[in-house]
Motif scaffolding. Structure first.
Motif, PDB file in Angstrom:
ATOM      1  N   THR A 151      -9.520   3.555   1.819  1.00 46.79           N
ATOM      2  CA  THR A 151      -8.887   2.941   0.659  1.00 46.79           C
ATOM      3  C   THR A 151      -7.749   2.040   1.121  1.00 46.79           C
ATOM      4  O   THR A 151      -7.301   2.113   2.274  1.00 46.79           O
ATOM      5  CB  THR A 151      -8.297   4.028  -0.252  1.00 46.79           C
ATOM      6  OG1 THR A 151      -7.315   4.766   0.496  1.00 46.79           O
ATOM      7  CG2 THR A 151      -9.383   4.974  -0.767  1.00 46.79           C
ATOM      8  N   GLU A 192      -4.791   2.423   0.216  1.00 43.30           N
ATOM      9  CA  GLU A 192      -3.701   3.357   0.493  1.00 43.30           C
ATOM     10  C   GLU A 192      -3.757   3.861   1.934  1.00 43.30           C
ATOM     11  O   GLU A 192      -2.745   3.879   2.649  1.00 43.30           O
ATOM     12  CB  GLU A 192      -3.763   4.566  -0.461  1.00 43.30           C
ATOM     13  CG  GLU A 192      -3.531   4.237  -1.918  1.00 43.30           C
ATOM     14  CD  GLU A 192      -4.791   3.865  -2.702  1.00 43.30           C
ATOM     15  OE1 GLU A 192      -4.732   3.937  -3.943  1.00 43.30           O
ATOM     16  OE2 GLU A 192      -5.821   3.496  -2.096  1.00 43.30           O
ATOM     17  N   GLU A 228      -1.266   3.026   5.405  1.00 38.46           N
ATOM     18  CA  GLU A 228      -0.679   4.075   6.248  1.00 38.46           C
ATOM     19  C   GLU A 228      -1.081   3.895   7.713  1.00 38.46           C
ATOM     20  O   GLU A 228      -0.242   3.987   8.615  1.00 38.46           O
ATOM     21  CB  GLU A 228      -1.141   5.449   5.739  1.00 38.46           C
ATOM     22  CG  GLU A 228      -0.576   6.601   6.528  1.00 38.46           C
ATOM     23  CD  GLU A 228      -1.079   7.944   6.020  1.00 38.46           C
ATOM     24  OE1 GLU A 228      -0.908   8.926   6.766  1.00 38.46           O
ATOM     25  OE2 GLU A 228      -1.630   8.031   4.904  1.00 38.46           O
ATOM     26  N   ARG A 271       2.231  -3.521   2.067  1.00 42.66           N
ATOM     27  CA  ARG A 271       1.296  -3.627   0.956  1.00 42.66           C
ATOM     28  C   ARG A 271      -0.054  -4.076   1.496  1.00 42.66           C
ATOM     29  O   ARG A 271      -0.125  -5.000   2.295  1.00 42.66           O
ATOM     30  CB  ARG A 271       1.764  -4.655  -0.076  1.00 42.66           C
ATOM     31  CG  ARG A 271       2.902  -4.192  -0.924  1.00 42.66           C
ATOM     32  CD  ARG A 271       3.253  -5.233  -1.949  1.00 42.66           C
ATOM     33  NE  ARG A 271       4.348  -4.771  -2.781  1.00 42.66           N
ATOM     34  CZ  ARG A 271       5.041  -5.558  -3.590  1.00 42.66           C
ATOM     35  NH1 ARG A 271       4.730  -6.842  -3.697  1.00 42.66           N
ATOM     36  NH2 ARG A 271       6.024  -5.063  -4.304  1.00 42.66           N
ATOM     37  N   ALA A 298      -2.035  -1.405  -2.679  1.00 39.62           N
ATOM     38  CA  ALA A 298      -1.381  -0.128  -2.425  1.00 39.62           C
ATOM     39  C   ALA A 298      -0.125  -0.446  -1.634  1.00 39.62           C
ATOM     40  O   ALA A 298      -0.127  -1.321  -0.762  1.00 39.62           O
ATOM     41  CB  ALA A 298      -2.285   0.800  -1.620  1.00 39.62           C
ATOM     42  N   TRP A 342       2.911   1.168   0.749  1.00 41.15           N
ATOM     43  CA  TRP A 342       3.395   2.275   1.572  1.00 41.15           C
ATOM     44  C   TRP A 342       4.886   2.098   1.785  1.00 41.15           C
ATOM     45  O   TRP A 342       5.334   1.013   2.153  1.00 41.15           O
ATOM     46  CB  TRP A 342       2.673   2.298   2.906  1.00 41.15           C
ATOM     47  CG  TRP A 342       3.130   3.400   3.818  1.00 41.15           C
ATOM     48  CD1 TRP A 342       2.537   4.609   3.972  1.00 41.15           C
ATOM     49  CD2 TRP A 342       4.275   3.402   4.667  1.00 41.15           C
ATOM     50  NE1 TRP A 342       3.236   5.372   4.870  1.00 41.15           N
ATOM     51  CE2 TRP A 342       4.327   4.646   5.305  1.00 41.15           C
ATOM     52  CE3 TRP A 342       5.285   2.476   4.929  1.00 41.15           C
ATOM     53  CZ2 TRP A 342       5.325   4.997   6.208  1.00 41.15           C
ATOM     54  CZ3 TRP A 342       6.286   2.829   5.822  1.00 41.15           C
ATOM     55  CH2 TRP A 342       6.293   4.065   6.450  1.00 41.15           C
TER      56      TRP A 342
END
Length: 134
Positions: free
Chosen positions: A92, A94, A98, A121, A130, A132
């Motif tokens: 994903t 997200e 990470e 982002r 997403a 972080w």
């Protein structure tokens, strides 16, 4: 002297979400946009917190790749024809944020830089991302 920098970059890649019900469970591609905000102390000799090209290299590793969950049965099949980037879990935005933060911070540490990512982002499209933050 503490400084903040920003870098925006792009990559093209396909992925699929095994644990999602809907269109994203099929292999599909995006033009991904990645933004990094980095801060830290600037070395007196170079006056450069992080070379923007270092940030770009982290993201370019994903360009024109297939990114799949390591448990995805497609990995074995596609790997017969090309390399596949695998992730622990569905890839994903997200999770990719990470992973890229970890990779950039590791490269900074290896280079002896005191830089740290304060925000990242990862956009799958122009209308969704997403973010972080530590």
């Amino acid at each position: 002297m503490s400084v903040k920098i920003y870098k925006e970059t792009y990559f093209e890649a396909s992925h699929r979400l095994m644990h999602y019900e809907g269109k994203c469970s099929r292999l599909h591609g995006h033009q991904w946009r990645v933004e990094f905000w980095v801060e830290g102390d600037v070395p007196a000799d170079t006056r450069i917190l992080v070379d923007y090209n270092l940030i770009k290299k982290v993201v370019e590793a994903y360009d024109h790749q297939v990114i799949l969950n390591e448990d995805d049965p497609m990995v074995e099949c596609i790997s017969k024809f090309q390399d596949v980037i695998t992730t622990k879990g569905d890839p994903t935005s997200e999770l990719l944020a990470e992973i890229m933060v970890f990779e950039l911070e590791e490269k900074c540490r290896d280079a002896g830089l005191s830089a740290r990512v304060v925000k990242c982002r990862v956009y799958e499209s122009v209308s969704c991302f997403a973010e972080w933050t530590p």
